[in-house]
Each structure stands twice: as C-alpha cells, then as structure tokens.
Design an enzyme around this catalytic site. Sequence first.
Site, short mmCIF file in Angstrom:
data_model
loop_
_atom_site.label_atom_id
_atom_site.label_comp_id
_atom_site.label_asym_id
_atom_site.label_seq_id
_atom_site.Cartn_x
_atom_site.Cartn_y
_atom_site.Cartn_z
N SER A 121 -8.66 89.48 -0.74
CA SER A 121 -7.28 89.90 0.09
C SER A 121 -7.45 91.28 0.09
CB SER A 121 -6.26 89.23 -0.64
OG SER A 121 -6.50 87.86 -0.88
N HIS A 142 -12.16 87.44 5.55
CA HIS A 142 -11.12 87.00 4.79
C HIS A 142 -10.04 85.93 5.63
CE1 HIS A 142 -6.34 88.62 4.03
NE2 HIS A 142 -7.01 87.68 3.07
N GLU A 154 -10.04 87.62 9.34
CA GLU A 154 -10.30 89.21 9.24
C GLU A 154 -11.63 89.39 8.88
OE1 GLU A 154 -6.64 92.37 8.14
OE2 GLU A 154 -6.87 90.84 6.83
N ASN A 192 -2.59 92.01 5.09
CA ASN A 192 -1.96 92.20 3.75
C ASN A 192 -1.25 93.72 3.42
OD1 ASN A 192 -2.15 89.64 3.02
ND2 ASN A 192 -4.10 89.76 1.91
N1 LIG Z 1 -3.90 82.39 -1.64
C1 LIG Z 1 -3.97 83.03 -0.79
O1 LIG Z 1 -2.90 82.98 0.11
C2 LIG Z 1 -5.10 83.84 -0.28
C3 LIG Z 1 -5.40 84.08 1.32
C4 LIG Z 1 -6.35 85.06 1.57
C5 LIG Z 1 -7.46 85.18 0.72
N2 LIG Z 1 -7.31 85.05 -0.90
C6 LIG Z 1 -8.18 85.38 -1.72
O2 LIG Z 1 -9.35 84.24 -1.90
C7 LIG Z 1 -9.72 84.39 -3.41
C8 LIG Z 1 -9.26 82.95 -4.21
O3 LIG Z 1 -7.87 82.86 -3.93
P1 LIG Z 1 -7.04 81.41 -4.15
O4 LIG Z 1 -5.89 81.46 -3.80
O5 LIG Z 1 -8.05 80.36 -3.53
O6 LIG Z 1 -7.14 81.25 -5.80
P2 LIG Z 1 -7.05 79.95 -6.97
O7 LIG Z 1 -6.81 80.60 -8.17
O8 LIG Z 1 -6.75 78.98 -6.22
O9 LIG Z 1 -8.89 79.63 -7.15
C9 LIG Z 1 -9.67 80.57 -7.54
C10 LIG Z 1 -11.07 79.81 -8.16
O10 LIG Z 1 -12.02 80.81 -8.56
C11 LIG Z 1 -12.66 79.84 -9.66
N3 LIG Z 1 -13.18 81.21 -10.43
C12 LIG Z 1 -13.03 82.03 -11.28
N4 LIG Z 1 -14.11 82.58 -11.54
C13 LIG Z 1 -15.18 82.03 -11.28
C14 LIG Z 1 -16.49 82.50 -11.33
N5 LIG Z 1 -16.96 83.68 -12.07
N6 LIG Z 1 -17.61 81.56 -10.52
C15 LIG Z 1 -17.08 80.57 -9.83
N7 LIG Z 1 -15.56 80.36 -9.60
C16 LIG Z 1 -14.73 80.90 -10.41
C17 LIG Z 1 -11.40 79.52 -10.55
O11 LIG Z 1 -11.96 78.42 -11.42
C18 LIG Z 1 -10.62 78.76 -9.37
O12 LIG Z 1 -10.95 77.41 -9.12
C19 LIG Z 1 -8.99 85.56 -3.92
O13 LIG Z 1 -10.10 86.80 -3.46
C20 LIG Z 1 -7.69 85.61 -3.12
O14 LIG Z 1 -7.29 87.12 -3.01
C21 LIG Z 1 -6.19 84.15 -1.15
#
Ligand SMILES: NC(=O)c1ccc[n+]([C@@H]2O[C@H](COP(=O)([O-])OP(=O)(O)OC[C@H]3O[C@@H](n4cnc5c(N)ncnc54)[C@H](O)[C@@H]3O)[C@@H](O)[C@H]2O)c1
Length: 293
Positions: A121, A142, A154, A192
Amino acid sequence: MTIDINRVGIIGAGQMGSGIAQVCAAAGLEVRLNDREADRIEAGLGTIDASLAKLVSKGTLDEAGSRSARERILSARTFADLGDCDLVIEAATENEAVKREIFSTLCASLRPDAIVATNTSSISITRLAAATDRPERFIGIHFMNPVPVMQLVELIRGIATEDQTYESAKAFIAKLGKTSTMSEDFPAFIVNRILLPMINEAIYTLYEGVGSVESIDTAMRLGANHPMGPLQLADFIGLDTCLSVMQVLYDGLADSKYRPCPLLVKYVEAGWLGRKTKRGFYDYRGPTPIPTR
Ligand SMILES: NC(=O)c1ccc[n+]([C@@H]2O[C@H](COP(=O)([O-])OP(=O)(O)OC[C@H]3O[C@@H](n4cnc5c(N)ncnc54)[C@H](O)[C@@H]3O)[C@@H](O)[C@H]2O)c1
C-alpha cells in the site's frame, strides 16, 4: 513485447491475497496461493468459497463458472511451487523487512523471465525491487479492498521497471476486467496518499473529542457523501495497515502533517486491528457493530 500472463502466484493468503486469487481465477488464469502459515491458505480458500457462493446466489456467476474458477486455484506450500508462474504477486503483511525477506528467497525459484510484483500500500517499489534479482521485471500492482468489488488497480513503476514489464502488467489488469492508473513511486502512491491522511484526521477528531465514532462516520457519510465513514473504513482496511501507511508517509515525506494519531497507535498496540480481529473502532463480535468509543 509484452508477456502473456496465464499463471499467477500469490504470496500471502490474507484479505488481499485471497481476493486477488479469486479475481484471477474468475478471469480464467491458473493461480498458486502461498502463505507462510498453512492454515492461512486454508482460511483464504474458505474466504474465496464464501465469496464465490455469494456471487452465485446473487446470480452474477453460475455454478459451473464458480466451480471452474475454484479448480484453477491450487495451494503452494513453498516458493518452489511458484516456479512455473508468469507473474508472482506478493500480498504479505505490510512490513518492509518481511517483504524484503520474501523477495530475497523467492527469485531463485522463479523462471528468469517471470515478473515479480508487490501489492504494497505504501512501501517504495524501487527499494523492494532492489531486494530481487530482477528490478527491471519488478512492479507495484496495488489492488483495492475488497478486490472482487473494487474497479481500480494502481500500477507503480520503480526506477528500473522496464516498459515491457509495465505493459504486461497493464494487459494483465485489463484481462481481469479492471481499470489501471499509473502512479510514480512516491510514498503511498495516489489513493493512499490522499485517503490515509483523511482517515488519520478522522482518528484525531475522535482523539480530541470533537465527535464520537458514530458522529464522525455519520458526518462523512451524509455530509460528504462517502459510502462508508472513515473509521468504519479504517476497520475495514485494518488498523495495522493504516498505521504502517502513515508511518511510511511520515518517514518518506518528512512532514509533520503525516504523523500517525496516538489513538491509532494505541488501538494497534492493543491488537484491536479492525474487522479482521473483530475489534477496532467498532466491536464486531455481536450481530451489529457497536462503537468502541
Ligand atoms: N487491507 C487493505 O485494505 C489493503 C489494500 C491494498 C493493499 N493492501 C496491502 O496488501 C498486503 C496484504 O494486506 P492484507 O490486508 O491482505 O493483510 P492480512 O494480514 O490479511 O494478510 C497478510 C498475510 O501475509 C502472510 N504472510 C506474512 N509473512 C509472510 C511470508 N513471509 N510469506 C508468506 N506469507 C506471509 C500472513 O500469514 C497473512 O496471511 C499489504 O502489503 C497491504 O498493505 C492492503
């Protein structure tokens, strides 16, 4: 020449990774879903099943389409299982050290021509690219949350990203039926950079006692015509992710206007991360969300 993306690997089976897996499979692509924790892959597949079932009940997808999409998603227990992917999208926790560690071990398992992308993000694409063996074939893709619903993606080019990588990513997003925008590689990109300071300001408004959770969300829904109040949206995004984006903005742009609200820090320290932990600015443990302040 653009690369035709047919097989996609996804690292991180959380909210975003499972959503990305679903839209890729629904668009006819083969998907390999990886997570550090095996039970997170199972949970991610469960989320996809529930989401596909909802689309079938709404009549937007038929049973056969749902079944074939689901069959295209396989679990990948190790990075070696991603070796035949044309594109690998990292959607793990928003933490630079975690992502760097993934990229430094992942690349050895991939084809030399495979494209590597991050769903970060906010973290610098150029910096993450430097942890790979292929900065020219690295790009920010993104997606927005929830992925099956949101139209925008994005695309962010790092300093070394080649045109061919950008064009291939753009064609991939078009294949998913989504719209892409191009953003330069500056902290938090476009969406963001604008959205998170607004959410942080809403948390300051709560912190300073200007309004209650309910008043702030109602004010922005009915007064600014936002479909969701900013505190409800923060819970939806995940308060850990919100805090992490604010820290990246604060550190990357060195401007005090981006300082994270202490109340946001406190919620994260309490482990109240929003919907995913059932408590944030609202408590989701009962039938209807109740404000926690
Ligand atoms: N939540 C949102 O609204 C949003 C929107 C756009 C982008 N993002 C981005 O997407 C990414 C994930 O966010 P999310 O909301 O899905 O988080 P989340 O906490 O729901 O999921 C993250 C997952 O990554 C896994 N993980 C952690 N370390 C790991 C590794 N070394 N190898 C493999 N898996 C691993 C965790 O076990 C978990 O299942 C982040 O970079 C976040 O910034 C989030």
